[in-house]
Design a protein around this motif. Structure first.
Motif, PDB file in Angstrom:
ATOM      1  N   GLY A 114     -19.805  16.346  -4.898  1.00 29.86           N
ATOM      2  CA  GLY A 114     -20.976  15.759  -4.266  1.00 29.86           C
ATOM      3  C   GLY A 114     -20.548  14.500  -3.552  1.00 29.86           C
ATOM      4  O   GLY A 114     -19.605  14.504  -2.782  1.00 29.86           O
ATOM      5  N   GLU A 115     -21.235  13.411  -3.825  1.00 30.95           N
ATOM      6  CA  GLU A 115     -20.845  12.117  -3.280  1.00 30.95           C
ATOM      7  C   GLU A 115     -20.501  11.146  -4.410  1.00 30.95           C
ATOM      8  O   GLU A 115     -20.594   9.929  -4.254  1.00 30.95           O
ATOM      9  CB  GLU A 115     -21.958  11.536  -2.402  1.00 30.95           C
ATOM     10  CG  GLU A 115     -22.183  12.338  -1.122  1.00 30.95           C
ATOM     11  CD  GLU A 115     -23.207  11.679  -0.206  1.00 30.95           C
ATOM     12  OE1 GLU A 115     -23.736  10.613  -0.570  1.00 30.95           O
ATOM     13  OE2 GLU A 115     -23.483  12.244   0.871  1.00 30.95           O
ATOM     14  N   SER A 116     -20.099  11.677  -5.572  1.00 29.31           N
ATOM     15  CA  SER A 116     -19.743  10.816  -6.697  1.00 29.31           C
ATOM     16  C   SER A 116     -18.463  10.058  -6.370  1.00 29.31           C
ATOM     17  O   SER A 116     -17.548  10.572  -5.728  1.00 29.31           O
ATOM     18  CB  SER A 116     -19.554  11.646  -7.968  1.00 29.31           C
ATOM     19  OG  SER A 116     -18.471  12.545  -7.827  1.00 29.31           O
ATOM     20  N   PHE A 117     -18.403   8.832  -6.825  1.00 30.28           N
ATOM     21  CA  PHE A 117     -17.245   7.974  -6.551  1.00 30.28           C
ATOM     22  C   PHE A 117     -16.107   8.322  -7.496  1.00 30.28           C
ATOM     23  O   PHE A 117     -16.296   8.410  -8.703  1.00 30.28           O
ATOM     24  CB  PHE A 117     -17.648   6.511  -6.730  1.00 30.28           C
ATOM     25  CG  PHE A 117     -16.533   5.536  -6.472  1.00 30.28           C
ATOM     26  CD1 PHE A 117     -16.014   5.370  -5.208  1.00 30.28           C
ATOM     27  CD2 PHE A 117     -16.015   4.784  -7.511  1.00 30.28           C
ATOM     28  CE1 PHE A 117     -14.992   4.464  -4.967  1.00 30.28           C
ATOM     29  CE2 PHE A 117     -14.998   3.875  -7.292  1.00 30.28           C
ATOM     30  CZ  PHE A 117     -14.482   3.708  -6.007  1.00 30.28           C
ATOM     31  N   ALA A 118     -14.912   8.543  -6.942  1.00 26.58           N
ATOM     32  CA  ALA A 118     -13.757   8.904  -7.757  1.00 26.58           C
ATOM     33  C   ALA A 118     -12.847   7.719  -8.033  1.00 26.58           C
ATOM     34  O   ALA A 118     -12.303   7.572  -9.128  1.00 26.58           O
ATOM     35  CB  ALA A 118     -12.960  10.028  -7.092  1.00 26.58           C
ATOM     36  N   GLY A 119     -12.640   6.860  -7.044  1.00 22.55           N
ATOM     37  CA  GLY A 119     -11.750   5.736  -7.228  1.00 22.55           C
ATOM     38  C   GLY A 119     -11.348   5.122  -5.900  1.00 22.55           C
ATOM     39  O   GLY A 119     -11.851   5.503  -4.838  1.00 22.55           O
ATOM     40  N   ALA A 120     -10.449   4.157  -5.966  1.00 23.15           N
ATOM     41  CA  ALA A 120      -9.977   3.457  -4.773  1.00 23.15           C
ATOM     42  C   ALA A 120      -8.538   3.856  -4.471  1.00 23.15           C
ATOM     43  O   ALA A 120      -7.664   3.767  -5.335  1.00 23.15           O
ATOM     44  CB  ALA A 120     -10.072   1.951  -4.970  1.00 23.15           C
ATOM     45  N   LEU A 121      -8.308   4.283  -3.248  1.00 22.96           N
ATOM     46  CA  LEU A 121      -6.964   4.614  -2.774  1.00 22.96           C
ATOM     47  C   LEU A 121      -6.476   3.398  -2.006  1.00 22.96           C
ATOM     48  O   LEU A 121      -7.185   2.875  -1.145  1.00 22.96           O
ATOM     49  CB  LEU A 121      -7.020   5.844  -1.869  1.00 22.96           C
ATOM     50  CG  LEU A 121      -5.690   6.401  -1.359  1.00 22.96           C
ATOM     51  CD1 LEU A 121      -4.859   6.964  -2.512  1.00 22.96           C
ATOM     52  CD2 LEU A 121      -5.937   7.475  -0.307  1.00 22.96           C
ATOM     53  N   CYS A 122      -5.258   2.946  -2.310  1.00 20.64           N
ATOM     54  CA  CYS A 122      -4.841   1.685  -1.700  1.00 20.64           C
ATOM     55  C   CYS A 122      -3.350   1.621  -1.404  1.00 20.64           C
ATOM     56  O   CYS A 122      -2.535   2.368  -1.963  1.00 20.64           O
ATOM     57  CB  CYS A 122      -5.223   0.520  -2.603  1.00 20.64           C
ATOM     58  SG  CYS A 122      -4.369   0.533  -4.185  1.00 20.64           S
ATOM     59  N   LEU A 123      -3.037   0.709  -0.513  1.00 14.06           N
ATOM     60  CA  LEU A 123      -1.666   0.328  -0.205  1.00 14.06           C
ATOM     61  C   LEU A 123      -1.516  -1.143  -0.548  1.00 14.06           C
ATOM     62  O   LEU A 123      -2.428  -1.941  -0.283  1.00 14.06           O
ATOM     63  CB  LEU A 123      -1.361   0.528   1.282  1.00 14.06           C
ATOM     64  CG  LEU A 123      -1.289   1.953   1.803  1.00 14.06           C
ATOM     65  CD1 LEU A 123      -1.258   1.951   3.332  1.00 14.06           C
ATOM     66  CD2 LEU A 123      -0.052   2.665   1.256  1.00 14.06           C
ATOM     67  N   THR A 124      -0.399  -1.522  -1.150  1.00 13.13           N
ATOM     68  CA  THR A 124      -0.143  -2.923  -1.444  1.00 13.13           C
ATOM     69  C   THR A 124       1.281  -3.269  -1.043  1.00 13.13           C
ATOM     70  O   THR A 124       2.177  -2.418  -1.059  1.00 13.13           O
ATOM     71  CB  THR A 124      -0.328  -3.240  -2.941  1.00 13.13           C
ATOM     72  OG1 THR A 124       0.474  -2.340  -3.723  1.00 13.13           O
ATOM     73  CG2 THR A 124      -1.787  -3.111  -3.356  1.00 13.13           C
ATOM     74  N   GLY A 125       1.471  -4.529  -0.672  1.00 10.74           N
ATOM     75  CA  GLY A 125       2.790  -4.991  -0.284  1.00 10.74           C
ATOM     76  C   GLY A 125       2.790  -6.488  -0.109  1.00 10.74           C
ATOM     77  O   GLY A 125       1.732  -7.133  -0.197  1.00 10.74           O
ATOM     78  N   PRO A 126       3.948  -7.076   0.151  1.00  9.19           N
ATOM     79  CA  PRO A 126       4.006  -8.524   0.371  1.00  9.19           C
ATOM     80  C   PRO A 126       3.260  -8.894   1.650  1.00  9.19           C
ATOM     81  O   PRO A 126       3.259  -8.135   2.624  1.00  9.19           O
ATOM     82  CB  PRO A 126       5.509  -8.804   0.483  1.00  9.19           C
ATOM     83  CG  PRO A 126       6.112  -7.499   0.887  1.00  9.19           C
ATOM     84  CD  PRO A 126       5.272  -6.446   0.235  1.00  9.19           C
ATOM     85  N   VAL A 127       2.622 -10.072   1.658  1.00  4.47           N
ATOM     86  CA  VAL A 127       1.844 -10.501   2.822  1.00  4.47           C
ATOM     87  C   VAL A 127       2.720 -10.649   4.058  1.00  4.47           C
ATOM     88  O   VAL A 127       2.227 -10.560   5.189  1.00  4.47           O
ATOM     89  CB  VAL A 127       1.109 -11.827   2.533  1.00  4.47           C
ATOM     90  CG1 VAL A 127       0.020 -11.629   1.502  1.00  4.47           C
ATOM     91  CG2 VAL A 127       2.083 -12.898   2.088  1.00  4.47           C
TER      92      VAL A 127
END
Length: 240
Positions: free
Chosen positions: A192-205
């Protein structure tokens, strides 16, 4: 102890377990903390019974009693939920998505879910660069002002708040939790439209700059859309 006594004790134990499950099932999507009066109304159990059950559930990590006397679900339920999630091999879909992002961007890719006032790194693939943020699967981080926490906070409420429709994703932040770390995050949805989670990229600024985030943004959005479809989800109206 006679057979009749043992039978009565067994039935009483089953009834008590049933009431405890009824209490846990009274919590609904979107609840933060629920008052004792509301739990009474939802379950039909008297307050003294709920308080007695809650003591045992607290001891085992299934409930947390707040200073104002209200209750919220405990971390043990989240742990069991993670096991349940893994039993459906969600990682079969999430891990390839993370690997694809790392291959395309050379930055670390992660999938986060919310646990109370913390965010849990459920899955992660590290950047090939030696200079990277060292977070492991299973690590708990605070619900701060980072892009990841913002996505979990804004999109993790059902139904979606008006703020969600007005929020342009992916969200980018630099130096919110750590002055040296930047993050780019977008929501993933389940059935449906249920929230699963956050997909992200991280790295040094110094590497994941605002300019680099603009370039990586479409890759993250496309991967999140593909992952949403793989999980049986549907993107909310207005999302690519």
């Amino acid at each position: 102890m006679t057979a009749q006594t043992r039978s009565s004790a067994s039935l009483e134990g089953v009834a008590s377990a049933g009431r405890a499950l009824t209490l846990l099932s009274a919590f609904r999507r979107g609840d933060d903390a629920v008052t004792l009066a509301e739990l009474t109304a939802r379950t039909g159990l008297v307050k003294t019974t709920i308080m007695r059950l809650a003591i045992s559930l607290e001891e085992h990590g299934y409930l947390v009693r707040l200073p104002d006397g209200s209750y919220r679900l405990g971390a043990e339920l989240f742990r069991l939920g993670s096991i349940y999630q893994q039993s459906f091999r969600v990682e079969v879909y999430v891990m390839p998505a993370l690997e694809k992002l790392v291959a395309e961007t050379s930055e670390s890719a992660s999938f986060y879910v919310r646990s109370g006032e913390h965010r849990l790194c459920l899955y992660r693939v590290d950047s090939p660069h030696r200079l990277r943020l060292h977070v492991r699967q299973g690590d708990m981080l605070p619900m701060d002002s980072s892009a990841i926490a913002q996505v979990l906070r804004i999109f993790g409420t059902i139904p979606l708040p008006l703020e969600a429709a007005a929020t342009e994703v992916p969200l980018y932040t630099g130096g919110e939790r750590d002055p040296h770390v930047a993050g780019l995050a977008t929501p993933v949805f389940g059935p449906g439209e249920s929230f699963a989670g956050a997909l992200c990229l991280t790295g040094p600024v110094t590497r994941l700059t605002p300019e680099a985030a603009i370039k990586a943004g479409p890759m993250l959005l496309n991967t999140a859309a593909d992952l949403t479809r793989s999980l049986g989800g549907v993107l909310p109206v207005g999302r690519p």
